[in-house]
Scaffold this motif. Structure first.
Motif, PDB file in Angstrom:
ATOM      1  N   GLY A  54       3.538   1.040 -73.941  1.00 18.33           N
ATOM      2  CA  GLY A  54       2.935   1.575 -72.716  1.00 18.33           C
ATOM      3  C   GLY A  54       3.533   0.990 -71.448  1.00 18.33           C
ATOM      4  O   GLY A  54       3.286   1.505 -70.355  1.00 18.33           O
ATOM      5  N   ASP A  55       4.332  -0.120 -71.596  1.00 14.35           N
ATOM      6  CA  ASP A  55       4.971  -0.697 -70.396  1.00 14.35           C
ATOM      7  C   ASP A  55       5.936   0.312 -69.784  1.00 14.35           C
ATOM      8  O   ASP A  55       6.531   1.136 -70.491  1.00 14.35           O
ATOM      9  CB  ASP A  55       5.741  -1.978 -70.778  1.00 14.35           C
ATOM     10  N   ARG A  56       6.094   0.224 -68.475  1.00 16.78           N
ATOM     11  CA  ARG A  56       6.996   1.170 -67.790  1.00 16.78           C
ATOM     12  C   ARG A  56       8.226   0.426 -67.281  1.00 16.78           C
ATOM     13  O   ARG A  56       8.125  -0.703 -66.800  1.00 16.78           O
ATOM     14  CB  ARG A  56       6.257   1.838 -66.648  1.00 16.78           C
ATOM     15  N   LEU A  57       9.362   1.098 -67.406  1.00 15.46           N
ATOM     16  CA  LEU A  57      10.628   0.519 -66.967  1.00 15.46           C
ATOM     17  C   LEU A  57      11.263   1.456 -65.941  1.00 15.46           C
ATOM     18  O   LEU A  57      11.276   2.672 -66.136  1.00 15.46           O
ATOM     19  CB  LEU A  57      11.604   0.377 -68.142  1.00 15.46           C
ATOM     20  N   ASP A  58      11.772   0.834 -64.893  1.00  9.48           N
ATOM     21  CA  ASP A  58      12.474   1.608 -63.867  1.00  9.48           C
ATOM     22  C   ASP A  58      13.940   1.688 -64.294  1.00  9.48           C
ATOM     23  O   ASP A  58      14.655   0.690 -64.279  1.00  9.48           O
ATOM     24  CB  ASP A  58      12.298   0.870 -62.538  1.00  9.48           C
ATOM     25  N   ILE A  59      14.366   2.897 -64.696  1.00 15.92           N
ATOM     26  CA  ILE A  59      15.684   3.041 -65.333  1.00 15.92           C
ATOM     27  C   ILE A  59      16.595   3.940 -64.498  1.00 15.92           C
ATOM     28  O   ILE A  59      16.159   4.978 -63.976  1.00 15.92           O
ATOM     29  CB  ILE A  59      15.530   3.662 -66.744  1.00 15.92           C
ATOM     30  N   LEU A  60      17.852   3.536 -64.415  1.00 21.57           N
ATOM     31  CA  LEU A  60      18.882   4.437 -63.872  1.00 21.57           C
ATOM     32  C   LEU A  60      19.755   4.841 -65.045  1.00 21.57           C
ATOM     33  O   LEU A  60      20.370   3.991 -65.689  1.00 21.57           O
ATOM     34  CB  LEU A  60      19.746   3.708 -62.846  1.00 21.57           C
ATOM     35  N   TYR A  61      19.770   6.154 -65.325  1.00 17.50           N
ATOM     36  CA  TYR A  61      20.573   6.630 -66.456  1.00 17.50           C
ATOM     37  C   TYR A  61      21.581   7.617 -65.884  1.00 17.50           C
ATOM     38  O   TYR A  61      21.195   8.662 -65.363  1.00 17.50           O
ATOM     39  CB  TYR A  61      19.624   7.275 -67.471  1.00 17.50           C
ATOM     40  N   TYR A  62      22.841   7.279 -65.972  1.00 18.02           N
ATOM     41  CA  TYR A  62      23.902   8.054 -65.311  1.00 18.02           C
ATOM     42  C   TYR A  62      23.529   8.306 -63.840  1.00 18.02           C
ATOM     43  O   TYR A  62      23.602   9.426 -63.340  1.00 18.02           O
ATOM     44  CB  TYR A  62      24.117   9.402 -66.020  1.00 18.02           C
TER      45      TYR A  62
END
Lengths: 228, 428
Positions: free
Chosen positions: B188-196
């Motif tokens: 349930g944790d949220r991650l701030d992701i940059l994908y491409y």
């Protein structure tokens, strides 16, 4: 009813008959000596009476129970509570002290655990047999006579109804041997039955009855003498 | 208990040898259990690839060719059509396992999760849109990768079918984390992701079981413990590549499509048959700038063979060690029993009997083995991520081994009693 009844006991070992046709009745509070030549089977007979060995045939009754029919565990219970065994050379647990060795039977006798009167009795016996200075010493450091005294105290500490003693005074000096025999007399007067295997005429003299073990069987010495 | 201590004191050296043997015995069981478990994972993970051929599709879009291709207005649609045709083919299995790091802001893990940690080329944290990002290991997997490699989860759930499809302006991305993340994030944790370079909010939906491996074109047994796994995104055939989202994130769409077409084909077809099949796709989709690198199944079969051989060698090694340890234990038990004869005599005349002594000897062995079993269990807990499966297996094997050693010690005591004839010795 006699406390110990042996009827037509036969013992064989590795195919050889050690003795046959052994019959004897011993009452409560009797002090009995069994004499006989070396190798005749006195120790084997005592082992049977103490419940350590079973006869090859015949019936052995102790306190009304047929010992030869009992299982090992049942025999153990009787031995731990009612029978004391004194060996010719009392075996000891080497790394334990004298007092720890004396208390080993308590590990196998639930009735006697943490019993204050038993501790008192052990203390009295230690004083009586003069080993108060060595009770905290390890067995490995004791002499043969001291070890035998420890063995005797261990066998009688639990106040058994029957004491079976195999040449109990062999390793003892005369004075201590006398103390032991006196004490046996005292126990006898309290109702303890004592059966001793011995070569010694002095020990036999202390006993009420003396039997001679031979190939033909067990018979009172007076009877045997008369026959001779 | 007191009688155990008395017996222990009589032969401290032999008893210490017995304890050490039992400890080594338990550690060997641990090694056996862990390796059997690992071999099983490895063999299971490649078993679906057995006797199959693996082909790799590689686009030829570089330099001028790339510029020329992407100058067309429908270039993305062509790539998408080609990718979907590959995925829908019934003649082979199209398999996407792409190694592509993602950037994560406010990342909680240590440097072992960084994309280039193993090669020592970790990239420095950088700032983007006022946030600090780290380059983290990630794999983008198609759903069949999980099935083909028998990947299992320790908690949570796999991606749903919808998770693989990209909708317009999608901002959420489910993620499954490798087992080493179990202490770092929770479900349930949220991650701030940059994908491409496109921003997503990743939600942790599952954790992988330790030591899960997958077949990739770079590494035939890639261990996923330190990876963030995200779905290999697909675009529906009707998806329009002419919208605001595409204009705002051109790199994301281009890279996603390219990574999607650079997948693997798994099939029993021969290289010639595969080429024929791909020619048909070429004609229907209009995408021709690719090559297919053919590979027979030899590599896959070799891995399976090697794993099986390693397992056999391991079994032989452990068996030999077991025999040695058991022999050492037996000899020390034999010596200890013989040295205890005087103690047994005292026990006998004190009201014990042979059966009781056998029980004590057996119980002493059992107690030693059960106590020393705890030590490797602690290793197992601290080193192998609290794997209860392993622990259960280890404890079962240990219990069986302890019972075997107990029985053996009783037999030794019986033989010793028969040979020494303690009752006869009492007679002096």
């Amino acid at each position: 009813m006699p406390q110990v009844i042996l009827k037509n006991i036969k013992k064989q070992f590795r195919g050889n008959t050690i003795f046959d046709n052994i019959s004897i009745c011993v009452d409560n509070g009797d002090l009995v000596a069994i004499k006989g030549t070396s190798g005749i089977g006195k120790s084997t007979l005592l082992n049977i009476i103490s419940g350590l060995e079973k006869p090859s045939s015949g019936a052995y009754t102790f306190n009304g129970r047929i010992m030869s029919d009992l299982r090992l565990n049942q025999l153990s219970k009787i031995r731990s509570k009612q029978i004391g065994y004194i060996s010719q050379f009392s075996p000891m647990i080497p790394k334990l002290t004298a007092i720890e060795n004396i208390k080993v039977p308590l590990l196998f006798n639930s009735n006697n655990k943490d019993n204050k009167s038993l501790t008192k009795r052990i203390e009295e016996l230690v004083v009586l047999f003069g080993i108060q200075n060595i009770i905290t010493k390890r067995i490995e450091l004791l002499s043969g006579g001291e070890i035998q005294r420890v063995g005797i105290i261990r066998s009688i500490a639990t106040n058994p109804e029957l004491i079976v003693a195999d040449e109990p005074t062999n390793a003892l000096d005369d004075e201590t041997a006398l103390k032991v025999l006196h004490y046996f007399k005292e126990l006898k007067s309290n109702g303890t039955t004592i059966i001793i295997a011995t070569h010694s005429a002095n020990v036999a003299d202390y006993c009420d009855e003396v039997y001679l073990l031979s190939k033909e069987g067990l018979c009172p010495v007076s009877e045997r003498t008369a026959e001779v | 208990m007191k009688i155990f201590w008395i017996l222990f004191k009589q032969n401290i050296v032999f008893n210490i040898i017995s304890i050490l043997s039992a400890l080594i015995f338990s550690l060997l069981i641990l090694v056996l259990v862990v390796n059997v478990h690992q071999s099983k994972i490895e063999i299971d993970s490649v078993s679906h690839f057995k006797d199959k051929n693996l082909y790799k599709i590689s686009d030829n879009l570089y330099n001028e060719k790339e510029t020329e291709f992407f100058s067309k207005s429908d270039s993305n649609s062509i790539l998408n059509r080609f990718a979907n045709s590959l995925a829908n083919s019934s003649e082979f299995l199209y398999y996407n396992a792409n190694w592509q790091p993602v950037e994560v802001s406010a990342f909680k893990g240590d440097i072992q999760f960084d994309a280039y940690y193993e090669t020592g080329n970790n990239r420095a944290e950088y700032e983007y849109n006022n946030k600090k990002y780290r380059n983290i290991k990630s794999m983008q997997l198609s759903s069949n990768v999980f099935e083909m490699n028998n990947v299992t989860l320790s908690s949570g759930e796999f991606f749903s079918d919808n998770d693989y499809f990209y909708d317009e302006k999608r901002e959420d991305l489910p993620v499954i984390l490798g087992s080493d993340y179990s202490e770092v994030y929770k479900l349930g944790d949220r991650l701030d992701i940059l994908y491409y370079q496109k921003s997503f909010t990743g939600t942790v939906i599952g954790f992988l079981t330790p030591n899960q491996t997958i077949m990739t074109s770079l590494d035939p047994q890639l261990v996923l413990n330190r990876y963030i796994v995200i779905p290999a995104l697909f675009f529906d055939q009707s998806f329009s590549f002419h919208n605001e989202d595409v204009s705002a994130n051109p790199i994301f769409f281009k890279a996603s499509l390219l990574s999607r077409i650079n997948g693997n084909l798994i099939s029993e077809l021969s290289p010639l048959e595969i080429r024929n099949s791909l020619d048909a796709i070429k004609r229907t989709t209009g995408f021709t700038d690719f090559s297919v690198i053919g590979a027979k199944g030899t590599a896959i079969n070799t891995i399976i063979k090697m794993t099986e051989t390693n397992k056999s060698i391991l079994y032989i090694g452990i068996f030999v060690s077991f025999v040695i340890i058991v022999l050492v234990s037996l000899v020390s038990m034999l010596f200890a029993t013989r040295k205890n004869v005087d103690t047994y005599k005292v026990m006998l005349i004190s009201g014990s009997n042979e059966n009781h002594i056998y029980k004590i000897v057996g119980s002493q062995t059992l107690l030693i083995h059960l106590i020393v079993t705890i030590v490797p269990s602690l290793f197992l807990f601290s080193l192998i991520n609290n794997s209860f499966d392993l622990l259960t297996n280890y404890l079962s094997y240990s219990l069986f081994a302890s019972l075997f050693m107990t029985l053996t010690s009783v037999i030794i005591a019986k033989i010793c009693f028969m040979k020494v004839d303690i009752i006869q010795q009492l007679k002096g």
